[in-house]
Design a protein around this motif. Sequence first.
Motif, PDB file in Angstrom:
ATOM      1  N   LEU A  62       0.616  -1.019   0.213  1.00  0.00           N
ATOM      2  CA  LEU A  62       0.133  -0.096  -0.073  1.00  0.00           C
ATOM      3  C   LEU A  62       0.953   1.259  -0.033  1.00  0.00           C
ATOM      4  O   LEU A  62       0.580   2.183  -0.649  1.00  0.00           O
ATOM      5  CB  LEU A  62      -0.806   0.138   1.269  1.00  0.00           C
ATOM      6  CG  LEU A  62      -1.998  -1.138   1.072  1.00  0.00           C
ATOM      7  CD1 LEU A  62      -2.736  -1.198   2.615  1.00  0.00           C
ATOM      8  CD2 LEU A  62      -3.077  -0.547  -0.091  1.00  0.00           C
ATOM      9  N   LEU A  85      -5.141  -1.277   5.263  1.00  0.00           N
ATOM     10  CA  LEU A  85      -5.890  -0.596   4.231  1.00  0.00           C
ATOM     11  C   LEU A  85      -6.620   0.670   4.850  1.00  0.00           C
ATOM     12  O   LEU A  85      -6.628   1.661   4.457  1.00  0.00           O
ATOM     13  CB  LEU A  85      -7.045  -1.296   3.585  1.00  0.00           C
ATOM     14  CG  LEU A  85      -7.889  -0.949   2.793  1.00  0.00           C
ATOM     15  CD1 LEU A  85      -7.093  -0.114   1.476  1.00  0.00           C
ATOM     16  CD2 LEU A  85      -9.270  -1.784   2.112  1.00  0.00           C
ATOM     17  N   CYS A  88      -4.274   3.332   5.746  1.00  0.00           N
ATOM     18  CA  CYS A  88      -3.902   4.169   4.381  1.00  0.00           C
ATOM     19  C   CYS A  88      -4.851   4.948   3.808  1.00  0.00           C
ATOM     20  O   CYS A  88      -4.638   6.137   3.299  1.00  0.00           O
ATOM     21  CB  CYS A  88      -3.270   3.230   3.394  1.00  0.00           C
ATOM     22  SG  CYS A  88      -1.652   2.358   4.141  1.00  0.00           S
ATOM     23  N   ILE A  94      -3.098   6.547   0.189  1.00  0.00           N
ATOM     24  CA  ILE A  94      -3.528   6.029  -1.184  1.00  0.00           C
ATOM     25  C   ILE A  94      -4.657   6.788  -1.317  1.00  0.00           C
ATOM     26  O   ILE A  94      -5.468   7.411  -0.414  1.00  0.00           O
ATOM     27  CB  ILE A  94      -3.725   4.306  -0.995  1.00  0.00           C
ATOM     28  CG1 ILE A  94      -4.871   4.116  -0.064  1.00  0.00           C
ATOM     29  CG2 ILE A  94      -2.637   3.843  -0.898  1.00  0.00           C
ATOM     30  CD1 ILE A  94      -5.282   2.675  -0.286  1.00  0.00           C
TER      31      ILE A  94
END
Length: 141
Positions: A62, A85, A88, A94
Amino acid sequence: CEVGKGLETFGCTISYNSKSKKPSITYSFYSNVKELAENNVIIILCCSLTDETYHMVNKEVLSTLGKEGVIVNVGRGALINEKELVRCLVGEYIKGAGLDVFENDNASNVPEELFQLDNVVFFLHTLLYLLQSLLRRLLQL
């Protein structure tokens, strides 16, 4: 790869990662997911879950994908380390995510942060889980 063929019609450049390079596939091959992330802005996961693919998208992948990166998971939820996830996405490390599956099939264990983010899109499969979870929560009130 049906996903690749479909995206190719839109003019997308396609790359892939697999255990080994497939002679019949003309797309760019990367031997690991980190290399794939280094050379692409969007990663679409559509593989099965095995011991080798469990959390194949982790903090390192990531981070490598970067601020313009988008991850889409239409495979199995545990292909992505969901805690990383969320971190991030919340930290905007991201750009976004498209999710058709969650790491835990029990919708009541889906991180609440995912529902509050503008940079996450849920597909029909996950929406059904979300509706079930919402109904369970409402019935508990």
